[in-house]
Structures are given as structure tokens and as C-alpha cells.
Design a protein around this motif. Structure first.
Motif, PDB file in Angstrom:
ATOM      1  N   ARG A  70       8.048 -12.355  -4.422  1.00  0.00           N
ATOM      2  CA  ARG A  70       7.408 -11.104  -4.825  1.00  0.00           C
ATOM      3  C   ARG A  70       7.556 -10.045  -3.745  1.00  0.00           C
ATOM      4  NH1 ARG A  70       1.745 -12.802  -6.046  1.00  0.00           N
ATOM      5  NH2 ARG A  70       1.396 -10.587  -5.984  1.00  0.00           N
TER       6      ARG A  70
ATOM      7  N   ASP B 245       0.443  -5.461  -2.396  1.00  0.00           N
ATOM      8  CA  ASP B 245       1.300  -5.107  -3.519  1.00  0.00           C
ATOM      9  C   ASP B 245       0.585  -4.230  -4.545  1.00  0.00           C
ATOM     10  OD1 ASP B 245      -0.378  -6.912  -4.783  1.00  0.00           O
ATOM     11  OD2 ASP B 245       1.221  -8.194  -5.539  1.00  0.00           O
TER      12      ASP B 245
ATOM     13  N   LYS C 245      -1.726  -5.073  -6.637  1.00  0.00           N
ATOM     14  CA  LYS C 245      -2.262  -5.795  -7.783  1.00  0.00           C
ATOM     15  C   LYS C 245      -3.051  -7.013  -7.328  1.00  0.00           C
ATOM     16  CE  LYS C 245      -1.094  -7.578 -12.280  1.00  0.00           C
ATOM     17  NZ  LYS C 245      -0.080  -7.755 -13.307  1.00  0.00           N
TER      18      LYS C 245
ATOM     19  N   ARG D  92      -2.304   1.876  -7.572  1.00  0.00           N
ATOM     20  CA  ARG D  92      -1.459   2.165  -8.732  1.00  0.00           C
ATOM     21  C   ARG D  92      -0.128   2.762  -8.299  1.00  0.00           C
ATOM     22  NH1 ARG D  92      -0.725   6.114 -13.106  1.00  0.00           N
ATOM     23  NH2 ARG D  92      -0.345   4.868 -14.970  1.00  0.00           N
TER      24      ARG D  92
ATOM     25  N   ARG E  77       2.017  -0.013  -6.772  1.00  0.00           N
ATOM     26  CA  ARG E  77       2.585  -0.879  -7.810  1.00  0.00           C
ATOM     27  C   ARG E  77       3.778  -0.218  -8.488  1.00  0.00           C
ATOM     28  NH1 ARG E  77      -2.728  -1.582  -9.550  1.00  0.00           N
ATOM     29  NH2 ARG E  77      -2.302  -0.272 -11.343  1.00  0.00           N
ATOM     30  N   ILE E  78       3.624   1.056  -8.860  1.00  0.00           N
ATOM     31  CA  ILE E  78       4.706   1.781  -9.529  1.00  0.00           C
ATOM     32  C   ILE E  78       5.930   1.865  -8.623  1.00  0.00           C
ATOM     33  CG2 ILE E  78       5.396   4.057 -10.396  1.00  0.00           C
ATOM     34  CD1 ILE E  78       2.477   4.308 -11.440  1.00  0.00           C
TER      35      ILE E  78
ATOM     36  N   LEU F 151       6.780  -0.163  -6.044  1.00  0.00           N
ATOM     37  CA  LEU F 151       7.401  -1.476  -5.852  1.00  0.00           C
ATOM     38  C   LEU F 151       8.149  -1.915  -7.105  1.00  0.00           C
ATOM     39  CD1 LEU F 151       4.632  -3.364  -3.843  1.00  0.00           C
ATOM     40  CD2 LEU F 151       6.809  -2.501  -2.995  1.00  0.00           C
ATOM     41  N   ASN F 152       7.598  -1.635  -8.300  1.00  0.00           N
ATOM     42  CA  ASN F 152       8.294  -1.984  -9.540  1.00  0.00           C
ATOM     43  C   ASN F 152       9.580  -1.196  -9.705  1.00  0.00           C
ATOM     44  OD1 ASN F 152       6.542  -3.978 -10.410  1.00  0.00           O
ATOM     45  ND2 ASN F 152       5.221  -2.556 -11.481  1.00  0.00           N
ATOM     46  N   SER F 153       9.588   0.064  -9.288  1.00  0.00           N
ATOM     47  CA  SER F 153      10.808   0.861  -9.431  1.00  0.00           C
ATOM     48  C   SER F 153      11.883   0.412  -8.434  1.00  0.00           C
ATOM     49  CB  SER F 153      10.496   2.342  -9.247  1.00  0.00           C
ATOM     50  OG  SER F 153      10.172   2.614  -7.887  1.00  0.00           O
TER      51      SER F 153
ATOM     52  N   ILE G 240      12.079  -2.787  -6.806  1.00  0.00           N
ATOM     53  CA  ILE G 240      12.463  -4.198  -6.955  1.00  0.00           C
ATOM     54  C   ILE G 240      12.697  -4.573  -8.425  1.00  0.00           C
ATOM     55  CG2 ILE G 240      11.760  -6.581  -6.428  1.00  0.00           C
ATOM     56  CD1 ILE G 240      12.344  -4.819  -3.984  1.00  0.00           C
ATOM     57  N   GLY G 241      11.976  -3.931  -9.311  1.00  0.00           N
ATOM     58  CA  GLY G 241      12.148  -4.243 -10.735  1.00  0.00           C
ATOM     59  C   GLY G 241      11.213  -5.316 -11.239  1.00  0.00           C
ATOM     60  N   GLY G 242       9.998  -5.360 -10.704  1.00  0.00           N
ATOM     61  CA  GLY G 242       9.012  -6.280 -11.235  1.00  0.00           C
ATOM     62  C   GLY G 242       8.577  -7.250 -10.256  1.00  0.00           C
TER      63      GLY G 242
END
Length: 79
Positions: A19, A36, A38, A67, A70-71, A73-75, A77-79
Motif C-alpha cells: 500500500r 494514507d 484512510k 481526503r 487519499r485522492i 495517493l490514489n491518483s 499509485i492507482g489505488g
């Protein structure tokens, strides 16, 4: 690659293996605090030994909200 405050890292060991996290603070030459947004919010970061982390080329400029972290890190790494 050097791990410092704001670096995006991937956990290599432990229950959070694989992660993405952002380094919130560097405690000493061996340990850092990671979050992270979350499971590990900025208010309660996890202490982690840097030998269990893999540095990436990405970094976070500021830590404002969970928030936004999270947004980001998702952009990256991709999840």
C-alpha cells in the motif's frame, strides 16, 4: 532514493504491504511516521522502519486533509 517528509512510499512488509503512504515526519535515521488518509489518518500516523519502505519518485507538497491525501495517493499509485 532518500526518504524524507512528503515522500510517497510503498510498504514492503507488515499487514500494510503493497500500500502507498505519505511520510508525515522523520523521527530519526531509521524510523518515520506514515499516513494514507484512510486506515492511517494524519491525526494517527503509523511508525515504520525505513527498511520496510520502498521510496517512489513522487512527493506530496502539503498535508491539509485526509481526503486530499487519499485522492492524491490514489491518483499517483492507482489505488
Amino acid at each position: 532514493m532518500e526518504i524524507r517528509e512528503g515522500s510517497v512510499v510503498i510498504a514492503k512488509a507488515g499487514r500494510d504491504k503493497g500500500r502507498a503512504f505519505a511520510v508525515v515526519s522523520v523521527l530519526d535515521s531509521r524510523t518515520v511516521l506514515i499516513a494514507d488518509g484512510k486506515s492511517r489518518p494524519l491525526e494517527h500516523p503509523k511508525r515504520k522502519n525505513i527498511i520496510h519502505l520502498q521510496a517512489t519518485s513522487a512527493s506530496v507538497d502539503c498535508f491539509t486533509t485526509n481526503r486530499q491525501l487519499r485522492i492524491f495517493l490514489n491518483s499517483i499509485i492507482g489505488g
